[in-house]
Design an enzyme around this catalytic site. Structure first.
Site, short mmCIF file in Angstrom:
data_model
loop_
_atom_site.label_atom_id
_atom_site.label_comp_id
_atom_site.label_asym_id
_atom_site.label_seq_id
_atom_site.Cartn_x
_atom_site.Cartn_y
_atom_site.Cartn_z
N LYS A 34 17.21 57.63 4.92
CA LYS A 34 17.66 56.42 5.64
C LYS A 34 18.08 55.35 4.65
O LYS A 34 17.82 55.46 3.44
CB LYS A 34 16.52 55.94 6.54
CG LYS A 34 15.27 55.52 5.77
CD LYS A 34 14.07 55.35 6.70
CE LYS A 34 12.86 54.90 5.90
NZ LYS A 34 11.62 54.97 6.70
N ARG A 129 3.66 49.99 15.81
CA ARG A 129 5.09 49.75 15.66
C ARG A 129 5.80 50.65 16.67
O ARG A 129 6.24 50.18 17.69
CB ARG A 129 5.52 50.04 14.21
CG ARG A 129 6.80 49.38 13.80
CD ARG A 129 7.10 49.57 12.32
NE ARG A 129 7.17 50.98 11.94
CZ ARG A 129 7.53 51.40 10.73
NH1 ARG A 129 7.83 50.54 9.78
NH2 ARG A 129 7.58 52.69 10.46
N TYR A 252 20.48 27.79 -14.43
CA TYR A 252 20.41 26.75 -13.39
C TYR A 252 19.04 26.10 -13.37
O TYR A 252 18.01 26.77 -13.42
CB TYR A 252 20.68 27.37 -12.02
CG TYR A 252 22.15 27.71 -11.79
CD1 TYR A 252 23.12 26.71 -11.79
CD2 TYR A 252 22.54 29.03 -11.59
CE1 TYR A 252 24.46 27.02 -11.59
CE2 TYR A 252 23.88 29.34 -11.39
CZ TYR A 252 24.83 28.33 -11.39
OH TYR A 252 26.15 28.64 -11.19
N MET A 300 24.25 34.49 -9.66
CA MET A 300 24.90 35.45 -8.77
C MET A 300 25.42 36.67 -9.54
O MET A 300 25.30 37.80 -9.07
CB MET A 300 26.07 34.77 -8.04
CG MET A 300 26.68 35.63 -6.96
SD MET A 300 28.09 34.86 -6.15
CE MET A 300 27.32 33.55 -5.24
C1 LIG Z 1 10.67 55.75 5.94
C2 LIG Z 1 9.79 56.73 6.61
C3 LIG Z 1 9.14 57.74 5.87
C4 LIG Z 1 9.22 57.83 4.36
O1 LIG Z 1 8.37 56.87 3.77
P1 LIG Z 1 8.17 56.78 2.18
O2 LIG Z 1 7.08 55.79 2.02
O3 LIG Z 1 9.45 56.29 1.62
O4 LIG Z 1 7.82 58.14 1.71
C5 LIG Z 1 8.42 58.67 6.57
N1 LIG Z 1 8.28 58.61 7.92
C6 LIG Z 1 8.87 57.64 8.65
C7 LIG Z 1 8.69 57.60 10.12
C8 LIG Z 1 9.62 56.66 8.02
O5 LIG Z 1 10.19 55.70 8.75
#
Ligand SMILES: *Cc1c(COP(=O)(O)O)cnc(C)c1O
Length: 358
Positions: A34, A129, A252, A300
């Site tokens: 993701k 969640r 800055y 930046m």
């Molecule tokens: C992002 C995610 C993972 C992976 O988590 P990591 O800590 O990056 O290994 C696994 N399961 C779900 C449901 C996630 O959203």
């Protein structure tokens, strides 16, 4: 080649996958890609991880991009999909879906297409969640079990603080096992930290993300402690050097002042590239392979580095802000963040390129 550049090491990705396999030898692996493969480039990462048993993404749009790129692996939609139209697209793309809410089951019960979904039913074991509460779980399963558009149900949950060896995780694992064991279904719990430190959570499927990119989710440990190799090295160059006297300020608002006659290297990377503006003076980066501290405010497009102790350092030298030799998990606390966020926030203007094969 324009700088900064994020060099992505496919061999490191593959080697990290092998480490995860070794740690969870009886489990199949959903490699989580993701957020554009944690900033590493989702398609590139997915190709490198062709040996994983599946890919996990948060959004249907990611799954569509992967399919368009010709990736035929199993894809799991970690937040599922919403509404009949998205279910139809998920079916067309042959995605497996997480089901965490009654509304999603409503859509499955009315699903008109011929596709039969593989569903990962999610228990809310304490993170609050996503997922069905323990009291609603059996009824949700019964509905899916009867549903003609569902071919197979697996069960999953997610851990809230698996990087700690504490009671919170033990309790989540106990609750999950007690509620799902009687169903005799395949199970999945573990993210990276649980793959590394909760072997009892491995079960049938593990879902590592961060560790595959060669970063450590564990406090006070770097990836190398687990045999993991950084898959992204974010680098740039020194484009100027300033010699300044005692008391002179840098950057800055002059938040850093020279305590001694100093040499300041200016590197071409800034918050416009995703290098966090919150990073404090003293944060370590590598100049020509040697460590030196950041001095003053991140701009930046530039950072200033105190290279007084590196007399050989000069304009044109390579600067590595994280990756090989400079773990992102070590820099992150200087910006009050985690390595997860550092890599996800690498900006579009940063070139992603493949590492030269070794
Ligand atoms: C992002 C995610 C993972 C992976 O988590 P990591 O800590 O990056 O290994 C696994 N399961 C779900 C449901 C996630 O959203």
């Amino acid at each position: 080649m324009s700088f900064p550049v994020a060099t992505i090491d496919a061999a490191a990705l593959r080697s990290n996958l092998a480490v995860a396999r070794k740690m969870a030898p009886r489990s199949r692996i959903i490699a989580v890609v993701k957020a554009n493969g944690y900033g590493h480039g989702m398609i590139r990462v997915s190709r490198a991880l062709a040996d994983a048993d599946g890919l996990g993404v948060a959004r249907l749009s990611d799954a569509i991009v992967l399919r368009e790129a010709g990736i035929t692996q199993r894809i799991l939609l970690l937040e599922g999909v919403f509404g009949a139209e998205q279910f139809a697209l998920a079916a067309r793309e042959h995605c497996e879906i997480v089901v965490h809410s009654p509304e999603q089951i409503d859509v499955l019960e009315q699903f008109a297409g011929s596709h039969r979904f593989v569903v990962w039913l999610k228990l809310n074991s304490g993170m609050n969640r996503l997922g069905f509460h323990i009291e609603e779980f059996a009824a949700a399963y019964a509905r899916l079990h009867r549903c003609s558009s569902v071919s197979l149900v697996r069960v999953m949950t997610h851990l809230a603080e698996s990087e700690e060896r504490g009671e919170v995780t033990s309790k989540q694992l106990r609750l999950f096992d007690e509620s799902v064991a009687p169903l005799g279904l395949e199970r999945s719990v573990a993210n990276s930290a649980a793959v590394i430190s909760w072997p009892e959570s491995h079960q049938d499927w593990v879902r590592p993300g961060l560790m595959l990119y060669g970063m450590s989710p564990m406090p006070n440990k770097t990836a190398a402690d687990f045999g993991l190799r950084p898959a992204m090295t974010l680098s740039t160059h020194l484009i100027a050097v300033q010699n300044i006297g005692v008391g002179e300020a840098v950057g800055y608002n002059g938040i850093w002042r020279a305590q001694r006659p100093s040499r300041i290297g200016i590197a071409a990377i800034g918050y416009g590239d995703g290098f966090p503006r919150a990073t404090r003076s003293g944060a370590p980066v590598l100049v020509g392979g040697k460590e030196a501290p950041i001095a003053g405010r991140v701009s930046m497009d530039m950072i200033a580095i105190d290279i007084t102790d590196l007399p050989a350092a000069k304009s044109g030298d390579e600067v590595v802000v994280w990756g090989n030799g400079a773990p992102a998990e070590r820099l992150a606390p200087y910006a009050d963040t985690t390595c997860y966020e550092l890599v996800c926030r690498v900006a579009q203007r940063v070139t992603l390129r493949d590492a030269a094969p070794r």
